[in-house]
Scaffold this motif. Structure first.
Motif, short mmCIF file in Angstrom:
data_model
loop_
_atom_site.label_atom_id
_atom_site.label_comp_id
_atom_site.label_asym_id
_atom_site.label_seq_id
_atom_site.Cartn_x
_atom_site.Cartn_y
_atom_site.Cartn_z
N TYR A 110 44.30 3.18 9.33
CA TYR A 110 45.37 2.83 10.27
C TYR A 110 44.86 1.85 11.33
O TYR A 110 45.54 0.85 11.64
CB TYR A 110 45.92 4.08 10.96
N TRP A 140 48.16 13.24 12.28
CA TRP A 140 49.01 12.46 11.39
C TRP A 140 49.55 13.32 10.24
O TRP A 140 50.52 12.91 9.58
CB TRP A 140 48.25 11.26 10.84
N LYS A 160 52.99 12.11 11.73
CA LYS A 160 52.44 10.79 11.42
C LYS A 160 53.06 9.68 12.28
O LYS A 160 52.35 8.87 12.89
CB LYS A 160 52.64 10.47 9.93
N TRP A 216 52.05 10.07 15.95
CA TRP A 216 50.62 9.74 16.13
C TRP A 216 50.41 8.24 16.11
O TRP A 216 49.75 7.69 17.00
CB TRP A 216 49.80 10.43 15.04
N GLU A 217 50.98 7.55 15.12
CA GLU A 217 50.80 6.10 15.02
C GLU A 217 51.44 5.38 16.20
O GLU A 217 50.87 4.44 16.76
CB GLU A 217 51.39 5.60 13.70
#
Length: 319
Positions: free
Chosen positions: A127, A301, A305, A308-309
Motif C-alpha cells: 500500500y 486493514w 481496509k 485504514w487506507e
C-alpha cells in the motif's frame, strides 16, 4: 503449657519454610516464563496461540510450561521488486528488504510485532508503494533472517529502529516510521531515548508499559496478574540486561515531538483504551488519533481496509 509453648516456634519455622519455598517456586516459574518469552528456539512449528484464543486446558498448560516460541521465519517474499540488504545494529546484523519506487515521496520503514517478522507486513508495504513511497522492511534482531534469538519486546529493538533510521537518512527524501505493537513500542523508545528523528510516525497499538502488557496477558487468561506479571517483567529484564519497568510508551510519548498518527483497535484485548488515551495525551508534537471498530490486536486493514487506507493517506498528505 511447656509442651504447647514449644510447639509454637516449630509451627512458625514450618510456616516460614513454606513461605520461603513458595517464594522460590513462584520466582522459578516467573524466571522460566521470562526466558521462554524472550528467547526463541530453533525448533520448527507454530508458536503458542494468543491467550484469548486458548482453551482453558491450553491456558493451564501454558502456565505450567511457558510459551512455545520458535524463531519467526519469513515464509513468503514480496511480489513487488526488492533487494535484500543487511544493516548493522548494536544487536547484530539485520536482514531488510528494500524496495524503491520511481520519484518517491519518501521512504516508509516498517517494523513488525512480537513473534512476527517482516513478511507479515507485505500488505502494508504494497500500500505504501502504491501511494508513492519506497519501503524498507526489517526483521528485528532475533527474528526472521536477522541474527540472534533474543526478543525484548521493544527495548533493545529500539536500537534496530535507530540504526535503520540513520541508514535511510543518509539517502535523499523523508523517512516515515511504521510499526505495530512491539514495533510501535520500539519506535517510541528509539525517538525518546536513542535520538532517532524521523519525519513522521505511523504507530499501531503500542502498549502502555511492559508491566501493563504482561498484566493484560495474564488477565486475558483469567489469571490474577499480581505477582506473576511483576516477577515476569523483573526477570525478563534481568536476563536481558535492562530494567524492564522502564519500557514505558506513556513516558516515551512525553518527549516526542515528531508528527504522529496513533491507531488502535476498539476490540483489542491486549492494549486497552486507557493505555492508548494516555500515550496520545502525552505526545508533544502534531498528532492524530484513529480508532478502528471491530479490530483487535491485528492489522487494521483486515476489517477496516478503506478506513485504514484513508487515514494513512490523509495523514501522509500533511507531511
Amino acid at each position: 503449657m511447656a509442651r504447647t509453648s514449644s510447639r509454637k516456634p516449630q509451627r512458625l519455622r514450618q510456616l516460614l519454610l513454606l513461605a520461603v519455598l513458595g517464594l522460590v517456586v513462584v520466582n522459578a516459574v516467573a524466571f522460566f516464563h521470562a526466558w521462554r518469552f524472550t528467547h526463541f528456539t530453533a525448533e520448527a512449528g507454530p508458536h503458542t496461540d494468543n491467550p484469548e484464543h486458548l482453551t482453558p486446558l491450553q491456558k493451564f498448560g501454558v502456565l505450567l510450561t511457558g510459551l512455545k516460541n520458535p524463531k519467526p521465519r519469513n515464509q513468503v517474499t514480496p511480489a513487488f521488486p526488492y533487494r535484500t540488504i543487511y544493516l548493522s545494529s548494536p544487536n547484530g546484523l539485520l536482514e531488510t528488504w528494500y524496495s524503491p519506487v520511481a520519484r518517491p515521496r519518501g521512504t516508509v520503514a516498517l517494523f513488525h510485532g512480537y513473534t512476527s517478522c517482516k513478511s507479515k507486513l507485505l500488505t502494508e508495504a504494497a500500500y505504501f508503494r502504491s501511494v508513492g513511497y519506497s519501503v524498507l522492511l526489517t526483521d528485528f534482531a532475533g527474528n526472521g533472517g536477522s541474527t540472534g534469538n533474543v526478543c525484548t519486546v521493544g527495548y533493545h529493538e529500539a536500537a534496530d529502529v535507530a540504526a535503520v533510521t540513520r541508514w535511510l537518512q543518509r539517502r535523499p527524501g523523508s523517512v516515515v516510521l511504521y510499526g505495530n505493537s512491539m514495533g510501535a513500542e520500539a519506535i517510541l523508545r528509539a525517538e525518546s531515548e536513542l535520538g532517532a528523528r524521523p519525519t513522521a510516525n505511523l504507530i499501531e497499538c503500542p502498549y502502555g508499559s511492559m508491566l501493563e502488557t504482561a498484566a493484560n496477558r495474564f488477565q486475558s487468561m483469567h489469571v490474577p496478574p499480581f505477582p506473576l506479571a511483576n516477577l515476569l517483567v523483573f526477570w525478563g529484564g534481568v536476563q536481558n540486561n535492562f530494567w524492564a519497568f522502564d519500557l514505558d510508551a506513556t513516558h516515551f510519548a512525553t518527549t516526542i515531538s515528531t508528527p504522529t498518527l496513533l491507531m488502535w483497535g476498539e476490540a483489542d484485548p491486549r492494549v486497552t483504551r486507557q493505555e492508548t488515551d494516555a500515550i496520545f495525551a502525552n505526545l508533544r508534537g502534531p498528532k492524530q488519533r484513529q480508532d478502528f471498530p471491530r479490530s483487535g490486536h491485528e492489522p487494521y486493514w483486515r476489517k477496516n481496509k478503506a478506513l485504514w487506507e484513508q487515514t494513512i493517506a490523509g495523514f501522509l498528505e500533511k507531511q
